[in-house]
Design a protein around this motif. Structure first.
Motif, PDB file in Angstrom:
ATOM      1  N   LEU A 254     130.358 -22.508 -60.862  1.00  9.94           N
ATOM      2  CA  LEU A 254     130.827 -21.906 -59.615  1.00  9.94           C
ATOM      3  C   LEU A 254     131.879 -20.837 -59.880  1.00  9.94           C
ATOM      4  O   LEU A 254     131.845 -19.749 -59.290  1.00  9.94           O
ATOM      5  CB  LEU A 254     131.394 -22.987 -58.698  1.00  9.94           C
ATOM      6  CG  LEU A 254     130.372 -23.902 -58.026  1.00  9.94           C
ATOM      7  CD1 LEU A 254     131.069 -25.107 -57.422  1.00  9.94           C
ATOM      8  CD2 LEU A 254     129.603 -23.152 -56.958  1.00  9.94           C
ATOM      9  N   GLU A 255     132.816 -21.135 -60.762  1.00 10.16           N
ATOM     10  CA  GLU A 255     133.873 -20.168 -61.063  1.00 10.16           C
ATOM     11  C   GLU A 255     133.291 -18.918 -61.717  1.00 10.16           C
ATOM     12  O   GLU A 255     133.679 -17.790 -61.393  1.00 10.16           O
ATOM     13  CB  GLU A 255     134.919 -20.815 -61.973  1.00 10.16           C
ATOM     14  CG  GLU A 255     135.743 -21.885 -61.268  1.00 10.16           C
ATOM     15  CD  GLU A 255     136.674 -22.626 -62.206  1.00 10.16           C
ATOM     16  OE1 GLU A 255     137.736 -23.086 -61.755  1.00 10.16           O
ATOM     17  OE2 GLU A 255     136.347 -22.756 -63.405  1.00 10.16           O
ATOM     18  N   GLU A 256     132.362 -19.120 -62.633  1.00  8.60           N
ATOM     19  CA  GLU A 256     131.730 -17.975 -63.285  1.00  8.60           C
ATOM     20  C   GLU A 256     130.894 -17.179 -62.288  1.00  8.60           C
ATOM     21  O   GLU A 256     130.858 -15.946 -62.331  1.00  8.60           O
ATOM     22  CB  GLU A 256     130.858 -18.460 -64.442  1.00  8.60           C
ATOM     23  CG  GLU A 256     131.658 -19.011 -65.625  1.00  8.60           C
ATOM     24  CD  GLU A 256     130.758 -19.581 -66.703  1.00  8.60           C
ATOM     25  OE1 GLU A 256     129.521 -19.404 -66.605  1.00  8.60           O
ATOM     26  OE2 GLU A 256     131.290 -20.215 -67.634  1.00  8.60           O
ATOM     27  N   SER A 257     130.226 -17.892 -61.389  1.00  3.85           N
ATOM     28  CA  SER A 257     129.389 -17.223 -60.397  1.00  3.85           C
ATOM     29  C   SER A 257     130.214 -16.325 -59.500  1.00  3.85           C
ATOM     30  O   SER A 257     129.794 -15.225 -59.124  1.00  3.85           O
ATOM     31  CB  SER A 257     128.654 -18.261 -59.545  1.00  3.85           C
ATOM     32  OG  SER A 257     127.793 -19.037 -60.322  1.00  3.85           O
TER      33      SER A 257
ATOM     34  N   GLU B  44     135.722 -12.055 -74.635  1.00  2.67           N
ATOM     35  CA  GLU B  44     135.704 -10.793 -73.899  1.00  2.67           C
ATOM     36  C   GLU B  44     135.574 -10.994 -72.394  1.00  2.67           C
ATOM     37  O   GLU B  44     135.685 -10.041 -71.632  1.00  2.67           O
ATOM     38  CB  GLU B  44     134.538  -9.921 -74.399  1.00  2.67           C
ATOM     39  CG  GLU B  44     134.679  -9.515 -75.862  1.00  2.67           C
ATOM     40  CD  GLU B  44     133.512  -8.655 -76.325  1.00  2.67           C
ATOM     41  OE1 GLU B  44     132.572  -8.463 -75.520  1.00  2.67           O
ATOM     42  OE2 GLU B  44     133.543  -8.191 -77.473  1.00  2.67           O
ATOM     43  N   GLY B  45     135.330 -12.215 -71.962  1.00  2.00           N
ATOM     44  CA  GLY B  45     135.068 -12.457 -70.552  1.00  2.00           C
ATOM     45  C   GLY B  45     136.321 -12.596 -69.707  1.00  2.00           C
ATOM     46  O   GLY B  45     137.452 -12.558 -70.201  1.00  2.00           O
ATOM     47  N   LYS B  46     136.097 -12.755 -68.405  1.00  2.00           N
ATOM     48  CA  LYS B  46     137.155 -13.060 -67.441  1.00  2.00           C
ATOM     49  C   LYS B  46     136.814 -14.396 -66.797  1.00  2.00           C
ATOM     50  O   LYS B  46     135.653 -14.755 -66.647  1.00  2.00           O
ATOM     51  CB  LYS B  46     137.237 -11.971 -66.361  1.00  2.00           C
ATOM     52  CG  LYS B  46     137.816 -10.642 -66.841  1.00  2.00           C
ATOM     53  CD  LYS B  46     139.317 -10.727 -66.983  1.00  2.00           C
ATOM     54  CE  LYS B  46     139.921  -9.378 -67.346  1.00  2.00           C
ATOM     55  NZ  LYS B  46     141.392  -9.460 -67.518  1.00  2.00           N
ATOM     56  N   GLN B  47     137.845 -15.130 -66.423  1.00  2.00           N
ATOM     57  CA  GLN B  47     137.610 -16.430 -65.812  1.00  2.00           C
ATOM     58  C   GLN B  47     138.758 -16.764 -64.867  1.00  2.00           C
ATOM     59  O   GLN B  47     139.845 -16.176 -64.961  1.00  2.00           O
ATOM     60  CB  GLN B  47     137.471 -17.502 -66.906  1.00  2.00           C
ATOM     61  CG  GLN B  47     137.175 -18.926 -66.435  1.00  2.00           C
ATOM     62  CD  GLN B  47     135.942 -19.041 -65.584  1.00  2.00           C
ATOM     63  OE1 GLN B  47     135.901 -18.526 -64.475  1.00  2.00           O
ATOM     64  NE2 GLN B  47     134.915 -19.731 -66.090  1.00  2.00           N
ATOM     65  N   LEU B  48     138.520 -17.709 -63.969  1.00  2.00           N
ATOM     66  CA  LEU B  48     139.547 -18.102 -63.010  1.00  2.00           C
ATOM     67  C   LEU B  48     140.593 -19.017 -63.635  1.00  2.00           C
ATOM     68  O   LEU B  48     141.607 -19.307 -63.021  1.00  2.00           O
ATOM     69  CB  LEU B  48     138.904 -18.798 -61.805  1.00  2.00           C
ATOM     70  CG  LEU B  48     138.118 -17.884 -60.869  1.00  2.00           C
ATOM     71  CD1 LEU B  48     137.445 -18.701 -59.777  1.00  2.00           C
ATOM     72  CD2 LEU B  48     139.014 -16.814 -60.267  1.00  2.00           C
ATOM     73  N   HIS B  49     140.340 -19.498 -64.838  1.00  2.00           N
ATOM     74  CA  HIS B  49     141.365 -20.237 -65.578  1.00  2.00           C
ATOM     75  C   HIS B  49     141.320 -19.766 -67.027  1.00  2.00           C
ATOM     76  O   HIS B  49     140.258 -19.383 -67.524  1.00  2.00           O
ATOM     77  CB  HIS B  49     141.138 -21.751 -65.490  1.00  2.00           C
ATOM     78  CG  HIS B  49     139.851 -22.215 -66.118  1.00  2.00           C
ATOM     79  ND1 HIS B  49     139.772 -22.760 -67.374  1.00  2.00           N
ATOM     80  CD2 HIS B  49     138.576 -22.195 -65.652  1.00  2.00           C
ATOM     81  CE1 HIS B  49     138.530 -23.072 -67.658  1.00  2.00           C
ATOM     82  NE2 HIS B  49     137.769 -22.729 -66.620  1.00  2.00           N
TER      83      HIS B  49
END
Length: 558
Positions: free
Chosen positions: A155-158, A273-278
């Motif tokens: 869900l966070e990645e989505s 390299e990614g972004k995430q909510l945590h």
């Protein structure tokens, strides 16, 4: 509150449009779908969980603010608020299972309980601030409802993928990847509706170079023209910056402008390299020539988050320490020491008189660089605390993991944060491996309140090197890296790593194995359960890491 009411009316309208188009959404505004008994059970479950997770008096305002907002979010009548407040204050804990079962019996949730995770995520992000305590609560509720924790990760990645313009071509043979991509597409509409407001409300997204392409690429096709307009609004951009850090640069944008006290080097290096909510920040304990000559080397297999960093600090001194360790451990002295200490170390009775003379004569090889790094690690930890308190990383949960002197950095970071204001809701979990810090529970009690999730203390009873560097201390000293920290707190989890760590150098060399033992996800294990599930038993051995289904079933013997 006016903005939230606007949001609800608009989201409801969007849901109606989707229904007319024949789309089946995974869940839109549970307050409009769940029957009142289900909504009551849902709110009660959250209230009881808040009281169990955060019972401290200083957490009272968070509990009350959360539950009051949640009652309104679910459109429950005001008359239920006193009951929910009582739950959030610690009453009714015995009803946890009853409320969970009642909630799962609702027709809306029978086949797809993950809607609860979606809804809690939307509620927690509604103001652009992802509090670490909220994420710990979401993980706990997810576990209570027997939903695999990776659903939250998806869900966070989505959510983030929904806010990026990605044009990845799919391989025809990658069936698993195709299914995952289709599933995320279904989630996009719900997540964006749940995070958008008409006329300048909040939308969670990425800042800087990613925000503009999103609007330009036609976000209106996903969330409607009003929601797309909100993305480009001043308020929307401000919230994005709030969540992901100033100007989108976050931690990688931080540079120490001038020397801070004794600190000469302090920089965040990206591990992914990614972004995430945590996010996850790893801290290396020393450097040495060859394979482990970089700060990032020990963490090459870690994948706890899509956004991970490694702290580069005082490399000159850490390299000197690593060279000293090699000199001490790879020579004749090491063989002599291990033979002589075979009994004394395992018995736990080690004094200056029991150490071999051959080892004591070369003690200065390790003592000098160790002493210097002890002092500098404490200073680096304090500086890290102020970086996190300033929200350089944005308003997102942070997990810290470190070994040896890196664990000491974390310890002093938490200690410093505990003395400042507004420290709550930043740190989700911490993992300290072979920590050369005081192990007396009275020193850990103040820092426990900084952590929302777990404090994992990974130790090895037979770590003779760690005992040796503390040989001149009082015989009564407790070292966290050598034994459990007997703190009576649900956050404290002691992990006996003696089966995978035979000596202090193994914390670097065996890191892949250690990560698996303490429940941190690795690249080869991607998709398995995350360790950020409900707090574990007070102590456990590393031989068998439990799944989310086995959590909280009792205390394992040492």
């Amino acid at each position: 509150m006016a903005a939230e009411e606007k949001w609800k009316r608009w989201a409801s309208k969007q849901h109606s449009g989707a229904g007319e188009a024949g789309e089946k959404e995974p869940g839109v505004l549970l307050s409009q779908q769940l029957a009142e008994p289900g909504r009551f059970a849902y709110a009660a479950l959250c209230g009881i969980s808040l009281a169990w997770l955060f019972p401290e008096e200083e957490q009272s305002s968070f509990r009350m603010g959360f539950i009051e907002g949640f009652v309104k979010w679910l459109d429950l009548p005001d008359a239920v608020l006193p009951a929910m407040t009582a739950f959030a204050n610690g009453l009714g804990g015995e009803g946890t299972e009853t409320f969970a079962q009642l909630l799962l019996q609702d027709p809306i949730l029978k086949e797809n309980p993950v809607i609860i995770t979606q809804d809690l995520l939307s509620f927690s992000l509604r103001d652009g601030h992802y509090d670490a305590r909220a994420r710990v609560l979401i993980c706990h509720i997810t576990w209570l409802l027997r939903i695999p924790l990776e659903e939250l990760e998806v869900l966070e990645e989505s959510l983030l993928e929904s806010l990026k313009e990605q044009k990845e071509e799919e391989s025809e043979t990658a069936e698993a990847a195709r299914k995952k991509k289709e599933r995320r597409k279904k989630l996009k509409r719900y997540l964006l509706i749940g995070l958008a407001t008409v006329g300048g409300g909040t939308v969670i997204g990425l800042t800087g170079g990613l925000a503009a392409p999103l609007v330009a690429a036609g976000a209106a096709t996903v969330i409607g023209s009003a929601g797309a307009a909100a993305l480009g609004s001043t308020a929307g951009i401000a919230v994005m910056a709030s969540l992901f850090g100033a100007a989108g640069a976050g931690l990688t944008g931080y540079k120490m402008k001038k020397r801070v006290g004794a600190i000469e080097e302090f920089e965040f290096l990206p591990l992914t390299e990614g972004k995430q909510l945590h996010i996850t920040i790893a801290i290396t304990g020393w450097l040495c020539a060859g394979k482990y000559g970089s700060f990032t080397a020990p963490w090459s297999s870690m994948l706890q988050s899509s956004e991970q960093y490694c702290l580069a600090w005082e490399s000159r001194y850490l390299m000197e320490l690593g060279n000293a360790l090699d000199t001490l451990l790879n020579g004749f002295v090491n063989m002599m020491a291990q033979e002589a200490l075979k009994l004394t170390v395992l018995s736990g009775i080690v004094t200056a008189l029991t150490w071999p003379t051959s080892l004591l004569t070369v003690a200065n090889v390790i003592d000098n660089p160790w002493g210097v790094c002890l002092h500098r690690s404490a200073e680096v930890g304090k500086h890290l605390a102020h970086i996190l308190l300033s929200r350089q990383q944005g308003k997102r949960p942070v997990t810290l993991i470190g070994f040896s002197l890196g664990a000491r950095v974390i310890y002093f970071c938490l200690q410093e944060m505990a003395q400042e204001k507004d420290f709550q809701g930043i740190i989700e979990d911490v993992v300290l491996l072979g920590a050369p810090v005081e192990g007396d529970p009275k020193y850990w009690k103040p820092i426990a309140k900084v952590v929302s999730g777990r404090i994992i203390n990974g130790y090895c009873r037979g770590d003779w090197l760690l005992r040796f560097v503390y040989r001149t201390s009082s015989a009564q000293i407790n070292v966290a890296g050598l034994q459990p920290v007997d703190l009576e707190d649900r956050r404290m989890v002691n992990m006996d790593l003696s089966s995978v760590v035979s000596g202090h150098l193994d914390y670097m060399k065996q890191m892949d194995t250690i990560l698996k033992a303490v429940g941190i996800k690795t690249k080869e294990e991607k998709g398995s359960g995350s360790f950020s599930s409900p707090p574990a038993r007070k102590s456990q051995r590393a031989a068998g890491s439990r799944t989310w289904e086995e959590e909280g079933t009792g205390q394992e013997e040492e």
